[in-house]
Design an enzyme around this catalytic site. Sequence first.
Site, mmCIF file in Angstrom:
data_model
loop_
_atom_site.group_PDB
_atom_site.id
_atom_site.type_symbol
_atom_site.label_atom_id
_atom_site.label_comp_id
_atom_site.label_asym_id
_atom_site.label_seq_id
_atom_site.Cartn_x
_atom_site.Cartn_y
_atom_site.Cartn_z
ATOM 1 N N ASP A 1 -9.727 -4.662 5.369
ATOM 2 C CA ASP A 1 -10.136 -5.521 4.253
ATOM 3 C C ASP A 1 -11.034 -6.670 4.706
ATOM 4 O O ASP A 1 -11.938 -7.066 3.968
ATOM 5 C CB ASP A 1 -8.898 -6.049 3.517
ATOM 6 C CG ASP A 1 -8.266 -4.967 2.644
ATOM 7 O OD1 ASP A 1 -9.024 -4.241 1.986
ATOM 8 O OD2 ASP A 1 -7.034 -4.846 2.639
ATOM 9 N N HIS B 1 0.804 -1.228 0.000
ATOM 10 C CA HIS B 1 0.000 0.000 0.000
ATOM 11 C C HIS B 1 0.832 1.272 0.000
ATOM 12 O O HIS B 1 0.336 2.330 0.377
ATOM 13 C CB HIS B 1 -0.925 0.019 1.217
ATOM 14 C CG HIS B 1 -2.195 -0.760 1.028
ATOM 15 N ND1 HIS B 1 -3.157 -0.427 0.108
ATOM 16 C CD2 HIS B 1 -2.653 -1.872 1.646
ATOM 17 C CE1 HIS B 1 -4.166 -1.289 0.167
ATOM 18 N NE2 HIS B 1 -3.876 -2.181 1.101
ATOM 19 N N GLU C 1 -7.714 -11.560 5.725
ATOM 20 C CA GLU C 1 -8.450 -10.320 5.446
ATOM 21 C C GLU C 1 -9.461 -10.521 4.318
ATOM 22 O O GLU C 1 -9.881 -9.558 3.697
ATOM 23 C CB GLU C 1 -7.488 -9.166 5.142
ATOM 24 C CG GLU C 1 -6.524 -9.405 4.000
ATOM 25 C CD GLU C 1 -5.670 -8.175 3.662
ATOM 26 O OE1 GLU C 1 -5.825 -7.122 4.291
ATOM 27 O OE2 GLU C 1 -4.864 -8.289 2.711
HETATM 28 C C1 3PY Z 1 -6.214 -4.119 6.589
HETATM 29 O O1 3PY Z 1 -6.775 -3.622 7.594
HETATM 30 O O2 3PY Z 1 -6.830 -4.537 5.600
HETATM 31 C C2 3PY Z 1 -4.779 -4.209 6.569
HETATM 32 O O3 3PY Z 1 -4.232 -4.869 5.714
HETATM 33 C C3 3PY Z 1 -4.017 -3.467 7.620
HETATM 34 O O4 3PY Z 1 -2.827 -3.023 7.145
HETATM 35 MG MG MG Z 2 -5.448 -5.103 3.976
#
Ligand code: 3PY
Ligand code: MG
Length: 240
Positions: free
Chosen positions: A173, A45, A147
């Site tokens: 996510d 990111h 996630e």
């Molecule tokens: C998320 O919250 O999706 C993450 O990957 C945190 O960095």
């Molecule tokens: Mg993430």
Amino acid sequence: MKNTLKEKLARGEKPLGTFVNTGSAAVVECLGCTGLDFVILDNEHSPIETETTATLVRAAECRGLTPLARVREISRPAILKLLDVGVQGLIIPDVRGVEDARRIIRYAKYAPLGQRGFCPSRKDGWGPVPQAMSYFNSQTLLIPQCETAEALAEIEAITALPGVDGIFIGPFDLSISLGIPGEFENPAFRAALERILAACRSAGKPCLIFAGDGTAAAHRFSQGFDAVAMGQDATLLISG
Ligand code: 3PY
Ligand code: MG
């Protein structure tokens, strides 16, 4: 180099880290002066690529911070290059199930666990021959993220895999994937966290999570999470 984060996790010390998005070696060095335990150099990111990661690894090492990296994608070159510059663990985003986890192990762990390719590189001082393979297998923390709803559905199988060293929960996510974006107190989200924690417990592996700030990090530790990545260098600078 010995992985002190791994040792702290094994001793139940509740290590605290943060993501690095600025790409600044000076910032990483300053973070090392705060007493943090680890940094996650974010190749997913942020604009950081492998070459910058190598510089940030040097900055982390000179202040006793364990350098992890978040990989941009699940591919052989993306994983191999980060490990060869000397990161001591990988956080792998967007895992969609146990087959993705098997692929990650194949790329990141040397035989017999996986099929990581060997070349003398920064991680080994451009020296040792492949006898070092089992040492690096034991020192490299391989931590898939949970996630996605797909990873959650197979989390027990993922945590049970030899070669998976822990799980990192991405709350943003995961909540989006469950159809409840940002609803971290929603019962469905809380149940998901409990399921992931239980899977890690029964596999005897650490469960790591992201938290936005110190209050949220303390809350996650009190819920039993083993390590927390608190914010990112950019948000820490802004709030500071
Ligand atoms: C998320 O919250 O999706 C993450 O990957 C945190 O960095
Ligand atoms: Mg993430």
